[in-house]
Every structure is written in C-alpha cells, then in structure tokens.
Design an enzyme around this catalytic site. Sequence first.
Site, PDB file in Angstrom:
ATOM      1  N   LEU A  98       0.820  -1.213   0.000  1.00 56.44           N
ATOM      2  CA  LEU A  98       0.000   0.000   0.000  1.00 56.44           C
ATOM      3  C   LEU A  98       0.855   1.265   0.000  1.00 56.44           C
ATOM      4  O   LEU A  98       1.888   1.334   0.649  1.00 56.44           O
ATOM      5  CB  LEU A  98      -0.934  -0.002   1.212  1.00 56.44           C
ATOM      6  N   HIS A  99       0.378   2.263  -0.734  1.00 56.54           N
ATOM      7  CA  HIS A  99       1.052   3.565  -0.818  1.00 56.54           C
ATOM      8  C   HIS A  99      -0.003   4.653  -0.722  1.00 56.54           C
ATOM      9  O   HIS A  99      -1.195   4.359  -0.483  1.00 56.54           O
ATOM     10  CB  HIS A  99       1.871   3.654  -2.113  1.00 56.54           C
ATOM     11  N   HIS A 146      -3.368   4.224  -2.584  1.00 59.60           N
ATOM     12  CA  HIS A 146      -4.340   3.385  -1.879  1.00 59.60           C
ATOM     13  C   HIS A 146      -4.937   4.156  -0.699  1.00 59.60           C
ATOM     14  O   HIS A 146      -6.141   4.089  -0.439  1.00 59.60           O
ATOM     15  CB  HIS A 146      -3.665   2.120  -1.338  1.00 59.60           C
ATOM     16  N   GLN A 151      -9.129  -0.278 -16.164  1.00 58.25           N
ATOM     17  CA  GLN A 151      -9.751  -1.140 -15.151  1.00 58.25           C
ATOM     18  C   GLN A 151     -11.022  -0.490 -14.603  1.00 58.25           C
ATOM     19  O   GLN A 151     -12.070  -1.134 -14.471  1.00 58.25           O
ATOM     20  CB  GLN A 151      -8.744  -1.376 -14.028  1.00 58.25           C
TER      21      GLN A 151
HETATM   22  P1  AMP Z   1      -3.506  -2.199  -6.887  1.00 61.76           P
HETATM   23  O1  AMP Z   1      -3.152  -2.546  -5.481  1.00 61.76           O
HETATM   24  O2  AMP Z   1      -2.357  -1.673  -7.687  1.00 61.76           O
HETATM   25  O3  AMP Z   1      -4.300  -3.257  -7.572  1.00 61.76           O
HETATM   26  O4  AMP Z   1      -4.475  -0.936  -6.776  1.00 61.76           O
HETATM   27  C1  AMP Z   1      -5.612  -0.964  -5.948  1.00 61.76           C
HETATM   28  C2  AMP Z   1      -6.418   0.266  -6.215  1.00 61.76           C
HETATM   29  O5  AMP Z   1      -5.634   1.431  -5.953  1.00 61.76           O
HETATM   30  C3  AMP Z   1      -6.877   0.375  -7.672  1.00 61.76           C
HETATM   31  O6  AMP Z   1      -8.200   0.870  -7.710  1.00 61.76           O
HETATM   32  C4  AMP Z   1      -5.891   1.345  -8.257  1.00 61.76           C
HETATM   33  O7  AMP Z   1      -6.409   2.065  -9.356  1.00 61.76           O
HETATM   34  C5  AMP Z   1      -5.661   2.273  -7.074  1.00 61.76           C
HETATM   35  N1  AMP Z   1      -4.388   2.992  -7.236  1.00 61.76           N
HETATM   36  C6  AMP Z   1      -3.178   2.447  -7.474  1.00 61.76           C
HETATM   37  N2  AMP Z   1      -2.259   3.416  -7.608  1.00 61.76           N
HETATM   38  C7  AMP Z   1      -2.909   4.600  -7.461  1.00 61.76           C
HETATM   39  C8  AMP Z   1      -2.499   5.977  -7.492  1.00 61.76           C
HETATM   40  N3  AMP Z   1      -1.246   6.332  -7.727  1.00 61.76           N
HETATM   41  N4  AMP Z   1      -3.453   6.920  -7.295  1.00 61.76           N
HETATM   42  C9  AMP Z   1      -4.747   6.565  -7.066  1.00 61.76           C
HETATM   43  N5  AMP Z   1      -5.174   5.295  -7.014  1.00 61.76           N
HETATM   44  C10 AMP Z   1      -4.271   4.328  -7.214  1.00 61.76           C
END
Ligand code: AMP
Length: 282
Positions: free
Chosen positions: A35-36, A39, A155
Amino acid sequence: MATLRVESIGGLRARVRAAREEGKSIGCVPTMGALHAGHAALIDRARGDCGFVVATLFVNPMQFNERADLERYPRSLEADLAVCRRRGVDVLFVPAETEMYPRRATTFVDVEGLTDVLCGAFRPGHFRGVTTVVMKLLHIVVPDRAYFGEKDYQQLAVIRRMVEDLNLPVEIVSAATVREPDGLALSSRNRNLTAEQRAAALALPRALQAARRAVAAGERNAAALRRAAQRWFDREPLLRLEYFEIVDPESLQQVERIAGPVRIAAAAWAGKTRLIDNVAAG
Ligand code: AMP
C-alpha cells in the site's frame, strides 16, 4: 483505531453483517497490497463516505499473464496493516489463494470490447482475471460503494461497465491519481525500479503532460501527439514504450481527430517492470 485482519470469507461476512445491523454503510477498497498514498487516498475517501470500511488485499493470480510477474509482485503485509490502522480501516480482508479459489475456476466474467484495447491488447486474460476477482469480492463484501483509482483507468472503465451491464447494486467511486512530487504516478511496482529506471520512468508522465498541454493549446491530431510522445521515449534507453493512445473516455476506442474530452493512456517497460499512466485532456 484497530484494524481487524480477517482471512476467511465467513469471518468477513460476519463482520460486515454486524456493521450493517448497526446501520452502517459499507465501503470496499480492493487492493493487491504494498500500500502507498494512492491506496490511502481511496481508503480516506471510503472512510469519509461510509460507516464501515473494508480493504481487501489479494494478489490475484488470475490477472497475471506471467508467473514470474506474480512472483515479483511486492508484498508487505505488516506495513500494509499499519497503513490500514492509521487510516481507520475496520477490516483488512486477506484471503489465501485457496480461500478465493478452492477449486480451479470454471466461471468467469468477461467484459467485451473495452478489454480488447490499451492494456488488454498486450495482456491477454488480464481483465478477465480482474473482473472475475472484483465480482467475487463484491459478492463477498456486498458493499454499498467500492473505490477504484483513475491510475488504472481502463480497469475503472471495465468495472463500471460490468456493474452497469450486470445491474450490481454497488456504487463505483473513483479517485484521482496520486503522484510523487516529480510527477511519477504512485504504483506498488515502482518498488521494483532501480534508481536509474526510476529516473527514466519520468518520461511517462512527462510525455502524457506534454500531450495534455498540446491538446489544450489546440492540437487536434492524435497521430501528431503520438509522434511527439515517442520522442520522449527515444531519449530514454531504459524505458520502452508499449503504447501511447488517445481514446474516448468511455468506449476507450482510439480517437484520430480530437473533438471533445479524451483520455491519453500509455504503458512502458523499465526492464521487467511494466508501468502505466493516463491523463484527461480535451
Ligand atoms: P492495486 O493494489 O495496484 O491493484 O491498486 C488498488 C487500487 O488502488 C486500484 O483501484 C488502483 O487504481 C488504485 N491505485 C493504485 N495506484 C494509485 C495511485 N497512484 N493513485 C490513485 N489510485 C491508485
């Protein structure tokens, strides 16, 4: 506030049921962990909207085209739990693969058309894996709202379409892409970049921002935008452009002449790490 870590579908459902009985609305933030702040922004949004927030952490094998990519995917459960605690997540659902797929899956969700283009053209089966797991998570959590980032624009569009086509009783809420101060979109995959690759990766947001500015300044020709973008990547031997497309924001079909709002989306490889980003324009 304590975040409860739950591994079983039954346990998760019991918690959600109890929250509903208390009259709380349910928000769900699906993630693959590591997580960053991107998230965290989704979690904050859910926390603001909903009485009970479930974050899910599942690195979904079905959406990875290559086993090696799945194995390389960053994992940091303890740090993720700490993020969830700080942000006030009520439950972090962390199912094992055997909990989500106790048997070989035989039922899938396919959204046609939208998944043939952009990343879908280069990652066969990826979106089927995404829509199938998101459908499963929506059925497990049964949230009032589910939160997705614009960072993964295709997505988001595919999930919105699935929800509409199949009349799922959930509101899809999106949040803007969170970026590093220098413009790079936050991504769990950034952790796999070397310092040199991290520097080269900046060509991706810079090319997108340059294209956005060109459209704002009156450029209407998508081919000219693509050519200008390619030049950013020609200067970066550590980065290989996979696609740079100007598409309709809903249908995701290519636009050749820009006459209204568009989405500019790109994917590039830095070594074995695939990066994606997008901006709105027009
Ligand atoms: P992931 O863990 O990469 O599958 O992402 C989980 C959710 O966080 C998804 O809905 C992504 O679109 C969102 N997400 C990932 N990176 C970002 C970001 N930099 N800014 C906003 N939402 C993000």
